[in-house]
Design a protein around this motif. Structure first.
Motif, short mmCIF file in Angstrom:
data_model
loop_
_atom_site.label_atom_id
_atom_site.label_comp_id
_atom_site.label_asym_id
_atom_site.label_seq_id
_atom_site.Cartn_x
_atom_site.Cartn_y
_atom_site.Cartn_z
N LYS A 140 0.88 -1.29 0.00
CA LYS A 140 0.11 -0.03 0.11
C LYS A 140 1.01 1.16 0.04
O LYS A 140 1.90 1.30 0.82
N ILE B 129 0.96 5.27 0.63
CA ILE B 129 -0.06 6.40 1.19
C ILE B 129 0.64 7.50 0.66
O ILE B 129 1.80 7.73 0.86
N ARG B 130 -0.28 8.58 0.00
CA ARG B 130 0.24 9.70 -0.40
C ARG B 130 -0.70 10.80 -0.22
O ARG B 130 -1.74 10.42 0.02
N TYR C 39 -10.20 3.06 8.27
CA TYR C 39 -10.12 3.57 7.04
C TYR C 39 -10.88 2.71 6.05
O TYR C 39 -10.87 1.41 5.93
N ARG D 39 -14.93 6.06 2.06
CA ARG D 39 -16.25 6.57 2.62
C ARG D 39 -17.41 6.45 2.00
O ARG D 39 -18.66 6.60 2.33
N ARG E 147 -10.81 14.14 2.22
CA ARG E 147 -9.44 14.22 2.48
C ARG E 147 -9.31 14.73 4.18
O ARG E 147 -8.49 14.24 4.81
N ASP F 138 -10.51 14.81 10.16
CA ASP F 138 -9.95 15.94 10.85
C ASP F 138 -10.83 16.83 11.73
O ASP F 138 -10.84 17.52 12.68
N LYS G 197 2.27 16.60 8.14
CA LYS G 197 0.81 16.95 8.45
C LYS G 197 0.33 18.06 8.87
O LYS G 197 0.88 18.45 10.02
N ILE H 118 -2.36 8.42 10.16
CA ILE H 118 -2.03 8.40 8.38
C ILE H 118 -1.63 7.13 8.25
O ILE H 118 -1.84 6.75 6.91
N LEU H 119 -0.76 6.34 9.20
CA LEU H 119 -0.37 4.68 8.68
C LEU H 119 -1.76 4.09 8.34
O LEU H 119 -1.53 3.60 7.82
N THR H 120 -2.92 4.44 8.88
CA THR H 120 -3.99 3.58 8.68
C THR H 120 -4.96 4.19 7.76
O THR H 120 -5.87 3.47 7.11
N GLY H 121 -4.56 5.28 7.20
CA GLY H 121 -5.35 6.10 6.08
C GLY H 121 -6.50 6.85 6.60
O GLY H 121 -7.09 7.28 5.43
N ILE H 122 -6.68 7.02 7.80
CA ILE H 122 -7.79 7.74 8.00
C ILE H 122 -7.71 9.08 7.69
O ILE H 122 -8.73 9.81 7.36
N THR H 123 -6.48 9.74 7.81
CA THR H 123 -6.40 11.00 7.21
C THR H 123 -5.10 10.93 6.56
O THR H 123 -4.30 10.12 6.71
N PRO H 124 -5.17 11.64 5.30
CA PRO H 124 -4.12 11.71 4.52
C PRO H 124 -2.80 12.60 4.86
O PRO H 124 -3.21 13.68 5.47
N PRO H 125 -1.58 12.49 4.40
CA PRO H 125 -0.69 13.31 4.73
C PRO H 125 -0.66 14.63 4.00
O PRO H 125 -1.18 14.48 2.92
#
Lengths: 276, 426
Positions: free
Chosen positions: A8, A10-11, A117, A120, A270, A274, B12, B89-96
């Protein structure tokens, strides 16, 4: 157990990419579980759950038939008013309940969203599945009414009805995604929405035929639900002639809504975890 | 060897708006625009031209890390250091905001047990739902179903809706689902901070077991230094979004403890949640606010809060932690007064006296907890804690022991009785 190790990356998120589709496929089981959860909860008290899905449009139909059909004498293109209004109502209810559910879905599932995650967009899709089941139950009454009044649907129903249902989903999810994105930031969408849906009912030919609008019919046709309901009536109760113009227009507007919906949704997705 | 997690230049950014509410209401914005149109449009214009005065806050800044297969890595640091953001971030809940992470293997997180539990559904149904949300497939859940039920110990209630469960049963079921995930990489965040001591012990036991199974990589975020030092060989110290140190856990913990003793936490009260407002929190001795506590006298912990809504299974109290982050004691108003569990609205002032000669000398943290058992923790995003230093009682003979090598957790306040037998010729 699989041997290949999934990798995987992640970006920072892009708004739209083809990876999203692949990801959606990977998470198809979760979609199944979300729909399953909603159905379970909806029909937990089986009798009440099913009855509610049937009674709601039925009662509304009776009330509308009395007030609009009998007392106000609203024309209905020579179709008995109860069946006329009911055929419109079930589509309307599919649309409006899916819309109100999807607009709230992000907020009501915030406890999951902030912790795990998954794409959504599964949430609004899963919501519409329950609504479809309600729709199926409510359709049973329509079948009964058609027997009672002696209507035979034209054969094209086999192809056209699924298209109309899918189209309703597209419109509802499209608009729902836009609204749910706004809802995340501005919580009063929740209060405005029921009012908004009520108003929408009057610019949709549910309680009156499109023909009543005369030369302004094109304004109503901009509402994608217009084409859907008019065509549904045509194949079930009327001539059986599909109006391809209005169908195409509904499809076009529906797709536009969906596209705008997905873009706004992806944009808000995105930073969603938060701010919820 | 290639790393299983490779983190490159991850940053982040959060925007801090100085508003008290988390979300805006459209009506507020409309009223604002109408009441003071000039300010409103000036701000809009500023926003448009990018001269926004909003403060930016980097929760993580240029983090680079490589984590290898089978490593159990502790991530420690003060609150707000960026630990949780990193896991999110690692789990992908929030993107960097910038950077890239390459992860090889299936990731699962224990960010919070019981995620997605639905009260109307039965235990059985929730196992499936929760399992799916945590990333298990249908087949996998079916295979492990019996094990999960057995581990939870609630076989009898498996077909009862979880809304009828006691909070203990609820947590047990939730944890046993999470414990049966079999990811290549497991992310654990503060799970151990929830629940009672017994449950924490069970979790730690399970963590030990998971750690020993072949080749699993674990990232473990915690404030409990005992747990970190027990489970992790390597640790990472984060501070203000940056990696300050990587190395052997003992050394890193040493640095962390040092940092904690020299930093200071600031807390501005009152703080408000939807359902609770904390007006004041103080530690007093002889009626005066105190940081340094004389061991020979008792001291008091005082809370002053308002409840805005009737709450069920409510708890108010605190955790008492020593310098290592170990919870030495936890105490709640409801421990001795069950009538306060279903709390009515109103303002409450609670006081607890901690007896003299109870704690051994050293640094402690008092962390306030306000929550509803199993459902909600209030003011969670604030760290409501006070650091105190307890000194030995004046009459305690300490001449032979240095401050640093104290052993144990509490003092025994009684004197030894000594009887001396004088040898006499019989």
């Amino acid at each position: 157990m699989s041997i290949s190790v999934p990798t995987k990356i992640i970006r920072p998120k892009k708004t739209l990419s083809f990876d999203d589709l692949r990801e959606l496929w990977e998470y198809r089981e979760l979609l199944y579980f979300f729909s399953w959860r909603d159905i379970k909860v909806r029909y937990k008290q089986t009798i009440v759950g099913v009855a509610w899905a049937v009674f709601q449009p039925l009662i509304v139909m009776v009330v509308f038939s009395i007030f609009f059909g009998k007392l106000a004498g609203i024309p209905s293109d020579n179709i008995p008013y109860p069946i006329f209004v009911y055929s419109g109502l079930i589509f309307w209810q599919l649309f409006s309940s899916a819309l109100s559910e999807t607009s709230n879905t992000l907020v009501s599932n915030s406890s999951i969203i902030t912790k795990v995650y998954f794409p959504r967009i599964l949430l609004p899709i899963a919501d519409t599945v329950t609504k479809f089941i309600d729709f199926c139950f409510a359709s049973l009454i329509l079948v009964g009414l058609m027997f009672f009044y002696g209507y035979t649907p034209s054969l094209s129903i086999i192809f056209v009805l699924p298209i109309l249902v899918i189209l309703t989903f597209i419109v509802a999810i499209g608009a729902g995604l836009i609204l749910s994105s706004i809802n995340v930031k501005y919580r009063d969408v929740r209060y405005v929405l029921p009012f908004f849906i009520q108003l929408l009912l009057f610019v949709t030919p549910v309680i009156y035929p499109l023909s009543i609008a005369g030369k302004y019919a094109w304004v109503l046709a901009l509402n994608p639900m217009t084409g859907i309901i008019e065509n549904a009536r045509a194949i079930m109760l009327g001539t059986g002639m599909v109006n391809y113009h209005s169908l195409a227009l509904s499809f076009g507007i529906g797709m536009l809504l969906l596209l705008v919906g997905i873009i706004t949704f992806k944009k808000i997705e995105r930073y969603f975890a938060d701010i919820v | 060897m290639e790393p299983v997690i490779s983190i490159k230049n991850i940053s982040k950014k959060y925007r801090i708006t100085h508003k008290k509410v988390r979300y805006a209401a459209l009506r507020d914005i409309i009223t604002y625009a109408l009441m003071s149109p000039f300010t409103y449009f000036k701000n809009r214009a500023k926003k448009l031209f990018g001269r926004d005065t909003k403060e930016e806050f980097w929760a993580l800044k240029d983090v680079n890390l490589d984590i290898y297969k089978g490593e159990v890595v502790g991530i420690i640091g003060k609150n707000g250091a960026g630990k949780s953001t990193l896991l999110k971030i690692l789990t992908g809940i929030t993107p960097p905001t910038t950077g890239e992470i390459v992860i090889k293997g299936k990731v699962a997180s224990l960010l919070e047990v019981g995620t997605g539990f639905h009260p109307e559904l039965t235990g059985r149904e929730n196992i499936f739902l929760n399992g799916a949300i945590l990333g298990m497939g249908r087949k996998e859940i079916r295979e492990k179903f019996d094990q999960i039920v057995e581990f939870s110990g609630i076989e009898r209630f498996i077909d009862t809706p979880v809304k009828r469960y006691s909070s203990g049963m609820y947590v047990r079921l939730a944890f046993s689902v999470a414990a049966h995930l079999e990811p290549d990489i497991l992310l654990v965040d503060e799970v151990l901070a929830v629940g009672d001591m017994e449950f924490q012990k069970k979790c730690l036991g399970k963590m030990d077991e998971v750690t020993r199974t072949r080749g699993r990589t674990i990232l473990f975020v915690s404030h409990n230094m005992d747990a970190v030092s027990r489970l992790c060989k390597t640790s990472i110290l984060l501070d203000q979004g940056k990696v300050v140190a990587i190395g052997k856990t003992d050394e890193i913990i040493g640095k962390y403890v040092h940092q904690m003793q020299h930093g200071d936490t600031s807390l501005t009260l009152p703080i408000t949640d939807e359902e609770i407002t904390l007006h004041d929190f103080s530690v007093t001795q002889n009626g005066k606010n105190a940081h340094d506590i004389a061991g020979e006298n008792s001291f008091a912990v005082n809370l002053d809060f308002s409840v805005h809504k009737k709450l069920r299974s409510f708890r108010s109290g605190f955790f008492l932690k020593n310098a290592m982050g170990t919870v030495v004691s936890r105490t709640f108003t409801q421990d001795w007064d069950p009538t306060l569990e279903d709390i009515e609205t109103g303002r409450y002032k609670t006081h607890l006296t901690i007896p003299a000669r109870l704690l051994i000398a050293g640094q402690y943290e008092i962390e306030v907890k306000l929550f509803c058992l199993g459902t909600r923790e209030y003011l969670k995003n604030h760290l409501i804690e006070k650091r105190i230093t307890v000194f030995s009682p004046k009459d305690y003979n300490e001449s032979r022991s240095k401050n640093t090598d104290r052993v144990g957790y509490f003092l025994i306040p009684e004197k030894w009785t000594v009887e001396r037998e004088i040898k006499t010729n019989v």
